[in-house]
Design an enzyme around this catalytic site. Structure first.
Site, PDB file in Angstrom:
ATOM      1  N   LEU A   1       0.803  -1.362  -0.036  1.00 24.02           N
ATOM      2  CA  LEU A   1       0.030  -0.193  -0.001  1.00 24.02           C
ATOM      3  C   LEU A   1       0.833   1.381   0.093  1.00 24.02           C
ATOM      4  O   LEU A   1       1.681   1.393   0.900  1.00 24.02           O
ATOM      5  CB  LEU A   1      -1.079  -0.134   1.179  1.00 24.02           C
ATOM      6  CG  LEU A   1      -1.859  -1.118   1.344  1.00 24.02           C
ATOM      7  CD1 LEU A   1      -2.854  -0.895   2.558  1.00 24.02           C
ATOM      8  CD2 LEU A   1      -2.554  -1.412   0.138  1.00 24.02           C
TER       9      LEU A   1
ATOM     10  N   ALA B   1      -0.553   4.491  -1.767  1.00 19.75           N
ATOM     11  CA  ALA B   1      -1.166   5.489  -2.341  1.00 19.75           C
ATOM     12  C   ALA B   1      -1.294   6.882  -1.594  1.00 19.75           C
ATOM     13  O   ALA B   1      -1.311   7.687  -2.148  1.00 19.75           O
ATOM     14  CB  ALA B   1      -2.556   5.136  -2.460  1.00 19.75           C
TER      15      ALA B   1
ATOM     16  N   ARG C   1       2.942  14.257   6.587  1.00 22.01           N
ATOM     17  CA  ARG C   1       3.714  14.650   7.736  1.00 22.01           C
ATOM     18  C   ARG C   1       5.067  14.955   7.300  1.00 22.01           C
ATOM     19  O   ARG C   1       6.037  15.329   8.243  1.00 22.01           O
ATOM     20  CB  ARG C   1       3.507  13.993   9.052  1.00 22.01           C
ATOM     21  CG  ARG C   1       2.307  13.944   9.888  1.00 22.01           C
ATOM     22  CD  ARG C   1       2.038  12.839  10.849  1.00 22.01           C
ATOM     23  NE  ARG C   1       1.713  11.650  10.171  1.00 22.01           N
ATOM     24  CZ  ARG C   1       1.487  10.489  10.694  1.00 22.01           C
ATOM     25  NH1 ARG C   1       1.766  10.426  11.915  1.00 22.01           N
ATOM     26  NH2 ARG C   1       0.855   9.545   9.895  1.00 22.01           N
TER      27      ARG C   1
ATOM     28  N   LYS D   1       6.056  10.261   0.395  1.00 21.37           N
ATOM     29  CA  LYS D   1       6.777   9.828   1.354  1.00 21.37           C
ATOM     30  C   LYS D   1       7.707   8.483   0.927  1.00 21.37           C
ATOM     31  O   LYS D   1       8.846   8.394   1.250  1.00 21.37           O
ATOM     32  CB  LYS D   1       5.967   9.229   2.810  1.00 21.37           C
ATOM     33  CG  LYS D   1       6.451   8.511   3.487  1.00 21.37           C
ATOM     34  CD  LYS D   1       5.699   8.327   5.104  1.00 21.37           C
ATOM     35  CE  LYS D   1       4.350   7.418   4.855  1.00 21.37           C
ATOM     36  NZ  LYS D   1       3.606   7.412   5.997  1.00 21.37           N
TER      37      LYS D   1
ATOM     38  N   GLN E   1      -5.191   3.854  -7.113  1.00 21.52           N
ATOM     39  CA  GLN E   1      -6.174   4.258  -6.254  1.00 21.52           C
ATOM     40  C   GLN E   1      -6.489   5.700  -6.257  1.00 21.52           C
ATOM     41  O   GLN E   1      -5.717   6.493  -5.526  1.00 21.52           O
ATOM     42  CB  GLN E   1      -5.879   3.798  -4.941  1.00 21.52           C
ATOM     43  CG  GLN E   1      -7.123   3.914  -3.841  1.00 21.52           C
ATOM     44  CD  GLN E   1      -6.655   4.053  -2.486  1.00 21.52           C
ATOM     45  OE1 GLN E   1      -5.387   4.145  -1.998  1.00 21.52           O
ATOM     46  NE2 GLN E   1      -7.708   3.501  -1.756  1.00 21.52           N
TER      47      GLN E   1
ATOM     48  N   GLY F   1      -3.735   0.741  15.593  1.00 20.59           N
ATOM     49  CA  GLY F   1      -4.844   0.079  15.847  1.00 20.59           C
ATOM     50  C   GLY F   1      -4.695  -1.031  16.814  1.00 20.59           C
ATOM     51  O   GLY F   1      -3.286  -1.353  16.947  1.00 20.59           O
TER      52      GLY F   1
ATOM     53  N   ASN G   1      -1.603  -3.334  15.896  1.00 22.07           N
ATOM     54  CA  ASN G   1      -1.356  -3.783  14.328  1.00 22.07           C
ATOM     55  C   ASN G   1      -0.571  -3.077  13.655  1.00 22.07           C
ATOM     56  O   ASN G   1      -0.302  -1.979  13.603  1.00 22.07           O
ATOM     57  CB  ASN G   1      -2.770  -3.644  13.960  1.00 22.07           C
ATOM     58  CG  ASN G   1      -3.140  -3.879  12.517  1.00 22.07           C
ATOM     59  OD1 ASN G   1      -2.209  -4.648  11.828  1.00 22.07           O
ATOM     60  ND2 ASN G   1      -3.872  -3.269  11.770  1.00 22.07           N
TER      61      ASN G   1
ATOM     62  N   TYR H   1      44.682  19.918 -13.009  1.00 20.55           N
ATOM     63  CA  TYR H   1      43.389  19.514 -13.523  1.00 20.55           C
ATOM     64  C   TYR H   1      43.629  18.446 -14.864  1.00 20.55           C
ATOM     65  O   TYR H   1      44.317  18.909 -15.813  1.00 20.55           O
ATOM     66  CB  TYR H   1      42.457  20.656 -13.903  1.00 20.55           C
ATOM     67  CG  TYR H   1      41.489  20.266 -14.597  1.00 20.55           C
ATOM     68  CD1 TYR H   1      40.381  19.366 -14.105  1.00 20.55           C
ATOM     69  CD2 TYR H   1      40.810  20.411 -16.003  1.00 20.55           C
ATOM     70  CE1 TYR H   1      39.235  18.956 -15.056  1.00 20.55           C
ATOM     71  CE2 TYR H   1      39.890  20.099 -16.963  1.00 20.55           C
ATOM     72  CZ  TYR H   1      39.009  19.243 -16.217  1.00 20.55           C
ATOM     73  OH  TYR H   1      38.029  18.847 -16.980  1.00 20.55           O
TER      74      TYR H   1
ATOM     75  N   ARG I   1      59.081  28.808 -22.711  1.00 23.14           N
ATOM     76  CA  ARG I   1      59.120  29.567 -21.920  1.00 23.14           C
ATOM     77  C   ARG I   1      59.931  30.953 -22.341  1.00 23.14           C
ATOM     78  O   ARG I   1      60.531  30.820 -23.303  1.00 23.14           O
ATOM     79  CB  ARG I   1      60.400  29.052 -20.854  1.00 23.14           C
ATOM     80  CG  ARG I   1      59.996  29.010 -19.723  1.00 23.14           C
ATOM     81  CD  ARG I   1      61.166  28.353 -18.782  1.00 23.14           C
ATOM     82  NE  ARG I   1      60.850  26.884 -18.465  1.00 23.14           N
ATOM     83  CZ  ARG I   1      61.975  26.224 -18.152  1.00 23.14           C
ATOM     84  NH1 ARG I   1      62.884  26.524 -18.049  1.00 23.14           N
ATOM     85  NH2 ARG I   1      61.537  24.773 -17.782  1.00 23.14           N
TER      86      ARG I   1
HETATM   87  C1  UD1 Z   1      -3.098   1.378   9.616  1.00 23.03           C
HETATM   88  C2  UD1 Z   1      -4.094   0.432  10.319  1.00 23.03           C
HETATM   89  C3  UD1 Z   1      -3.755   0.461  11.788  1.00 23.03           C
HETATM   90  C4  UD1 Z   1      -2.332  -0.067  11.953  1.00 23.03           C
HETATM   91  C5  UD1 Z   1      -1.324   0.894  11.201  1.00 23.03           C
HETATM   92  C6  UD1 Z   1      -0.023   0.422  11.260  1.00 23.03           C
HETATM   93  C7  UD1 Z   1      -6.038   0.481   9.125  1.00 23.03           C
HETATM   94  C8  UD1 Z   1      -7.575   0.902   9.167  1.00 23.03           C
HETATM   95  N1  UD1 Z   1      -5.480   0.635  10.235  1.00 23.03           N
HETATM   96  O1  UD1 Z   1      -3.684   2.647  10.205  1.00 23.03           O
HETATM   97  O2  UD1 Z   1      -4.488  -0.466  12.443  1.00 23.03           O
HETATM   98  O3  UD1 Z   1      -1.916   0.009  13.416  1.00 23.03           O
HETATM   99  O4  UD1 Z   1      -2.056   1.266   9.816  1.00 23.03           O
HETATM  100  O5  UD1 Z   1       0.832   1.626  10.750  1.00 23.03           O
HETATM  101  O6  UD1 Z   1      -5.723  -0.360   8.344  1.00 23.03           O
HETATM  102  N2  UD1 Z   1      -3.078   3.939   2.055  1.00 23.03           N
HETATM  103  C9  UD1 Z   1      -3.636   3.609   0.847  1.00 23.03           C
HETATM  104  N3  UD1 Z   1      -4.706   3.909   0.484  1.00 23.03           N
HETATM  105  C10 UD1 Z   1      -5.552   4.484   1.319  1.00 23.03           C
HETATM  106  C11 UD1 Z   1      -5.363   4.543   2.683  1.00 23.03           C
HETATM  107  C12 UD1 Z   1      -3.961   4.024   3.128  1.00 23.03           C
HETATM  108  O7  UD1 Z   1      -2.609   3.405   0.119  1.00 23.03           O
HETATM  109  O8  UD1 Z   1      -6.813   4.748   1.039  1.00 23.03           O
HETATM  110  C13 UD1 Z   1      -1.830   3.423   2.509  1.00 23.03           C
HETATM  111  C14 UD1 Z   1      -0.836   4.435   3.112  1.00 23.03           C
HETATM  112  O9  UD1 Z   1      -0.426   5.138   2.057  1.00 23.03           O
HETATM  113  C15 UD1 Z   1      -0.036   3.811   4.205  1.00 23.03           C
HETATM  114  C16 UD1 Z   1      -0.795   2.436   4.504  1.00 23.03           C
HETATM  115  O10 UD1 Z   1      -1.924   2.456   3.347  1.00 23.03           O
HETATM  116  O11 UD1 Z   1       1.060   3.155   3.410  1.00 23.03           O
HETATM  117  C17 UD1 Z   1      -1.450   2.894   5.700  1.00 23.03           C
HETATM  118  O12 UD1 Z   1      -2.251   3.776   5.692  1.00 23.03           O
HETATM  119  P1  UD1 Z   1      -2.338   4.715   6.931  1.00 23.03           P
HETATM  120  O13 UD1 Z   1      -3.461   5.709   6.621  1.00 23.03           O
HETATM  121  O14 UD1 Z   1      -1.049   5.381   7.397  1.00 23.03           O
HETATM  122  O15 UD1 Z   1      -3.001   3.840   7.922  1.00 23.03           O
HETATM  123  P2  UD1 Z   1      -3.345   4.013   9.515  1.00 23.03           P
HETATM  124  O16 UD1 Z   1      -4.264   4.985   9.783  1.00 23.03           O
HETATM  125  O17 UD1 Z   1      -1.842   4.411  10.131  1.00 23.03           O
END
Ligand code: UD1
Ligand code: CA
Length: 458
Positions: A9, A11, A16, A23, A75, A142, A172, A369, A443
């Site tokens: 994942l 997207a 931050r 990122k 996405q 989570g 998680n 050089y 020279r």
């Molecule tokens: C998620 C978990 C959380 C876990 C944490 C660990 C869920 C609902 N929660 O939370 O339980 O403790 O990761 O880091 O899954 N991303 C997409 N598309 C989206 C949303 C997210 O590609 O629509 C990608 C983000 O770029 C990132 C990853 O998924 O790489 C996690 O997304 P993020 O929003 O950081 O999840 P958390 O809220 O941290």
């Protein structure tokens, strides 16, 4: 071996980081961040790897151009992790086996950990296995909710957790193994009725439990592995961990690193045994260093191939260059791209080279050089020599034969050649080709006016 596919994942933008670059493209120990979890998935035996991309999609694709195992899924709108995985599954149509789900921002995850998780998952025929960790401060993550007998019941997000659930310290990681049948069958059933209005992938755990399927958690031995990078402070922290791992591996292979905390060796660098690397060095871009070399402090080497027994002295910078054996460079020398030095060549302090070849045993010991030049064997280049290779429009070549002696403060106005075994006298500006075995001298004859200073003063 049961088949394995992965979903990474990536997207999200990574707000931050406060950066124009998303990122997962920030470099860390020589690779864009996302390349680390992709490498871990590959090393764990993954077949196809689907990257879920949104922001700066073309740039992310560019990192993996030509990699046959990479597929990309767009996405367009980031509606949550569950939605992201749903987008990825279209690219895995027809796949049967285990699906590994990773995040693009966890560069510290090791393949060994993924292999342990896979072994547990497959050995228990689980529908879902999640990688977890126990944290002193679980805030933001989570939480893993377990039932009275300690079995995983569900995952609750921080924002949806009640005060009791917020006290849970098992978190998680966002890294999972899922059975493809379970995943394909249930991903579309996720809702978004929660505090963030997102489709939570984590809801799949409660769904599995509800269906009477096995849902497991593997606690990571070292919580640092699942550290997600969210800001630049964590980027630096993760870089430090990766560097330590890389340095340790080199040391176990017989390389002496006098201070691993201040030695920066990127991914993909090769170093031979009995080579010593002193503090403050940065080795990058697939550099290869032979056996028995000494790399003094604060040296930067990028994209170079260096033979055995070379000595690179302090504060030198070497880029895209090739060195034979027993070559000495520096201190404070700059080898620019296209420099090729034969065995036993010596390049001394404040010497800059670019696109040159230098034959065995040749020396340029001081303040020189050399650009766009072909220099033979056993040539001595005196202090202050300059190849005048640029006329303001074009670059021109200088050719110097074997056994030539170039005196100090010589300018070689290219295109020009000096035949083998010739001598160019100190202070000469060479504008015409010099035949072999000759003396070249341009020279202005010296005039001494005796008593001149005394007359001036009266
Ligand atoms: C998620 C978990 C959380 C876990 C944490 C660990 C869920 C609902 N929660 O939370 O339980 O403790 O990761 O880091 O899954 N991303 C997409 N598309 C989206 C949303 C997210 O590609 O629509 C990608 C983000 O770029 C990132 C990853 O998924 O790489 C996690 O997304 P993020 O929003 O950081 O999840 P958390 O809220 O941290
Ligand atoms: Ca989030």
């Amino acid at each position: 071996m049961e088949s394995l596919a992965s979903v990474v994942l990536a997207a999200g933008k990574g707000t931050r980081m406060k950066s124009g670059l998303i990122k997962v493209l920030h470099p860390i120990a020589g690779l864009p961040m996302i390349a680390w979890p992709v490498a871990a998935a590959r090393d764990a035996g993954s077949g196809p790897i689907v990257l879920v991309i949104g922001h700066q999609a073309t740039a992310v694709q560019g990192v993996f151009r030509g990699d046959a195992d990479i597929r990309c899924a767009m996405q367009e709108e980031q509606l949550g992790t569950g939605h992201a995985v749903a987008c990825a599954l279209e690219a895995l149509h027809g796949f049967r086996g285990t699906v590994l789900i990773l995040c693009g921002d966890t560069p510290l995850l090791r393949a060994e950990t993924l292999k342990s998780m896979l072994a547990l998952h497959r050995g228990s025929q689980a529908a879902v296995t999640v990688l977890t960790a126990v944290m002193e401060d679980p805030s933001g993550y989570g939480r893993v909710v377990r039932d009275a007998s300690g079995r995983v019941a569900r995952i609750v997000e921080q924002k949806d957790a009640d005060p009791e659930e917020q006290k849970i310290r098992e978190i998680n990681s966002g890294i999972y193994c899922m059975d493809s049948g379970f995943l394909f069958g249930n991903i579309k059933g996720l809702g978004n009725d929660n505090a963030q209005g997102e489709y939570y992938l984590t809801d799949l755990l409660a769904i599995a439990v509800h269906q009477g399927l096995t849902c497991l958690a593997l606690q990571a031995g070292d919580a640092v592995e699942i550290m997600g990078v969210n800001d630049r402070s964590q980027l630096a922290e993760a870089g430090r961990v990766l560097r330590r791992r890389i340095n340790r591996e080199h040391m176990l292979n017989g390389v002496t690193i006098t201070d691993p905390d201040t030695t920066y060796i990127d991914h993909g660098v090769t170093i031979g045994a009995d080579t010593t690397i002193h503090p403050g060095c940065h080795l990058s871009n697939g550099t290869i260093i032979g056996d028995g070399c000494e790399i003094e402090g604060c040296v930067s080497i990028s994209g170079c191939r260096i033979g055995d027994d070379c000595h690179i002295k302090a504060a030198s910078v070497l880029e895209d260059s090739e060195l034979g054996e027993d070559v000495a460079v520096g201190p404070m020398a700059h080898l620019r791209p296209g420099t090729r030095l034969g065995n036993k060549v010596k390049i001394g302090n404040f010497v800059e080279t670019k696109k040159i070849t230098m034959g065995e045993g040749s020396k340029a010991s001081h303040l020189t050089y050399l650009g766009d030049a072909e220099i033979g064997r056993d040539v001595n280049i005196g202090c202050g020599t300059i190849t005048c290779n640029y006329d303001g429009v074009n670059k021109h070549r200088t050719v110097i034969g074997d056994d030539v002696f170039i005196g100090s403060d010589v300018q070689l106005v290219a295109p020009v050649s000096v035949g083998r075994n010739s001598l160019v006298a100190a202070g000469t500006t060479v504008t015409k080709d010099v035949p072999p075995d000759s003396l070249a001298l341009s020279r202005v004859p010296q005039v001494n006016k005796e008593g001149w200073r005394l007359k001036k003063k009266t």
